[in-house]
Design an enzyme around this catalytic site. Sequence first.
Site, PDB file in Angstrom:
ATOM      1  N   LYS B  90      63.742  52.040  41.050  1.00 55.08           N
ATOM      2  CA  LYS B  90      63.023  51.761  42.294  1.00 55.08           C
ATOM      3  C   LYS B  90      63.398  50.414  42.911  1.00 55.08           C
ATOM      4  O   LYS B  90      63.421  50.257  44.124  1.00 55.08           O
ATOM      5  CB  LYS B  90      61.510  51.801  42.058  1.00 55.08           C
ATOM      6  CG  LYS B  90      60.971  53.190  41.739  1.00 55.08           C
ATOM      7  CD  LYS B  90      61.020  54.085  42.956  1.00 55.08           C
ATOM      8  CE  LYS B  90      60.374  55.449  42.711  1.00 55.08           C
ATOM      9  NZ  LYS B  90      60.601  56.368  43.835  1.00 55.08           N
ATOM     10  N   GLU B 112      53.512  52.606  49.551  1.00 56.60           N
ATOM     11  CA  GLU B 112      52.693  53.598  48.868  1.00 56.60           C
ATOM     12  C   GLU B 112      53.205  53.691  47.443  1.00 56.60           C
ATOM     13  O   GLU B 112      54.367  53.387  47.181  1.00 56.60           O
ATOM     14  CB  GLU B 112      52.824  54.959  49.560  1.00 56.60           C
ATOM     15  CG  GLU B 112      54.047  55.798  49.135  1.00 56.60           C
ATOM     16  CD  GLU B 112      55.399  55.205  49.538  1.00 56.60           C
ATOM     17  OE1 GLU B 112      55.421  54.390  50.480  1.00 56.60           O
ATOM     18  OE2 GLU B 112      56.410  55.547  48.900  1.00 56.60           O
ATOM     19  N   SER B 379      66.418  57.241  34.820  1.00 53.49           N
ATOM     20  CA  SER B 379      65.936  56.488  35.980  1.00 53.49           C
ATOM     21  C   SER B 379      64.903  55.434  35.654  1.00 53.49           C
ATOM     22  O   SER B 379      64.714  54.488  36.415  1.00 53.49           O
ATOM     23  CB  SER B 379      65.378  57.467  37.025  1.00 53.49           C
ATOM     24  OG  SER B 379      64.367  58.261  36.436  1.00 53.49           O
TER      25      SER B 379
END
Lengths: 269, 397
Positions: B90, B112, B379
């Site tokens: 991220k 968000e 990830s």
Amino acid sequence: MSRIAERFAELQAQGRRALIPYLTAGDPRPELTVPLMHALVEAGADLIELGVPFSDPMADGPVIQRATERALAQGVRLGDVLGMVEAFRRSDPQTPVVLMGYLNPIERMGYQTFAERAHAAGADGVLIVDVPPEEAEELVGVLKSQGLDLVYLLAPTSTDERIRRIGALASGFVYYVSVKGVTGAGHLDPSDVAAHLARIKSMIALPVGVGFGIKDAETAAQIARIADAVIVGSAIVSRIESLGETPERIPAEIAAFLKTLRQAIDEPK
Amino acid sequence: MYPFPDERGHFGPYGGLFVPETLMQPLEELSLAYERYRNDPSFQAELAADLRDYVGRPSPLYYAARLSRELGGAQIYLKREDLNHTGAHKVNNTVGQALLARRMGKSRIIAETGAGQHGVATATVAARLGLECVVYMGEVDVARQQANVYRMRLLGAEVVPVRSGSRTLKDALNEAMRDWVTHVDRTFYIIGTVAGPHPYPMMVRDFQAVIGRETKQQLLERTGRLPDALIACVGGGSNAMGLFYPFLEDEEVALYGVEAAGEGLETGRHAAPLNAGRPGVLHGNRTYLMEDEDGQILETHSISAGLDYPGVGPEHAWLKDTGRATYVAVTDREALAAFHRLTRTEGIIPALESSHALAYAEQLAPRMRLDQIIVVNLSGRGDKDMHTVAEHDGWTL
């Protein structure tokens, strides 16, 4: 001429402003929506905006979000809303009705089916919050083929280029969002709104309504001095919510509130 | 040359700009700013330096020898996004968008978050750049991800619990949009995945594409060849898009996106719009959605909060329709089994999201030859999931 255009032409001939109340269809109960629409007309509504409940109302503030949730919880869907319009139309052939909502339920029904059913039910216009002109080409054609007006939003952030483009595509009237925010947002600034309206009116021939942030007779009167229509949503819906325990009182109470707005906007300036 | 998206943000029939009028001009401004800085050498140099020194890139491409042997087929490499600062991919995107926000003169960041990983990655870069930060998070997610809520608060962000709708990620996204409409002049909205209105799907893809570029270079250096298959989990789809994008024109590389089948596609309790949904419009773009017969958005289910979303990035919708990528789904149970297997065979505790990709690798690898290569995007790391996994295994932490 569409029912919406006719209504605005009549009002203009009389030197009056339109009063446009908003209801979320099915709130607080599905069986109350049609009587409430009639009560609004009785109290002085010139046109009714009927909200189609959607699970993800990203342009709405908390008041209309909750109304939407109440309606959805009772199973009110696009098809039911069209049924309400049809029922209203049986005893009111004059008052224009604009459906306001989000695109996805209409996509799911299919543009053509939706346009045909909305027209057959007696709806006059459609305002879809999340479809800017850039994405509206196909939809506009389908709606217009059924004689439905496409009402567009304009915002404080709209550039001249966008205002012209929307003016060319919209019909019926355009809806100026008075503040940057969601429905039921804070304070509107009448002088700021007046400046934007002057700019919009220099580019668009259609009537311009103003909504978002009109809470009471005083703000309604201020807006009536500068706009062709005064649009009131959250102030009505929050009154409906506060009467949730005594739904039988809702039509009379809401009518009384609308009358104060009617009076305020009709007062000679 | 792969030409997507077009200038209005379309990937074939998907993507686009479906937002209220108030946001049209700000999105146009964002598009112009992004267009300018993506070609600006000083911006790119600043981004590269941050990715190296702050995020810790390049992330390793790790050969999972024991896992490969145990599965008995293709050789498996793991792209170690779990080793990034804040523990997931991220941050690649939040670093990029925060630099853009600063160049655009915005003083306030909103985001968000579902599981909290994107919220933490956003709060992290906001702290570093001294920007005000507000993170919207569904009330349900706040309750099940307390550690990440606390992390965000430590970093100086305000975490706002969202009580509308299903009180999860999709509602947090609605609320962030509402905030943005209201405070649009000084606010930059950092969307965490390759969804939302144009230019977000393209911009987030571009910031995440560092994953695929590094993978390609690292594997070429190590083996002199391209992989046979890439596997990544897909919620909104940013880690998958970041891995896939630099390989889209390498037709010999098979691309697999893995959605969350939850309790099973047949139960309806899943989060797999590409496998079991249909196209519609939500959160600013047209894409595959989980919706009912009236076009109302459905609640989703996955053991992994980061995959618990009823939509998916529009570019994935396009890659599915064109057949360039294949989208499969694995259940909670299969993902948990893969979580345990990687932990035991390689000493790496993966995020539950990434465990979905690993679970599909377990199915695919044995059907391939020993001389073939699979790259799985790892990830994120599993620290945040200790509670969920322990509970599932009957432990109380």
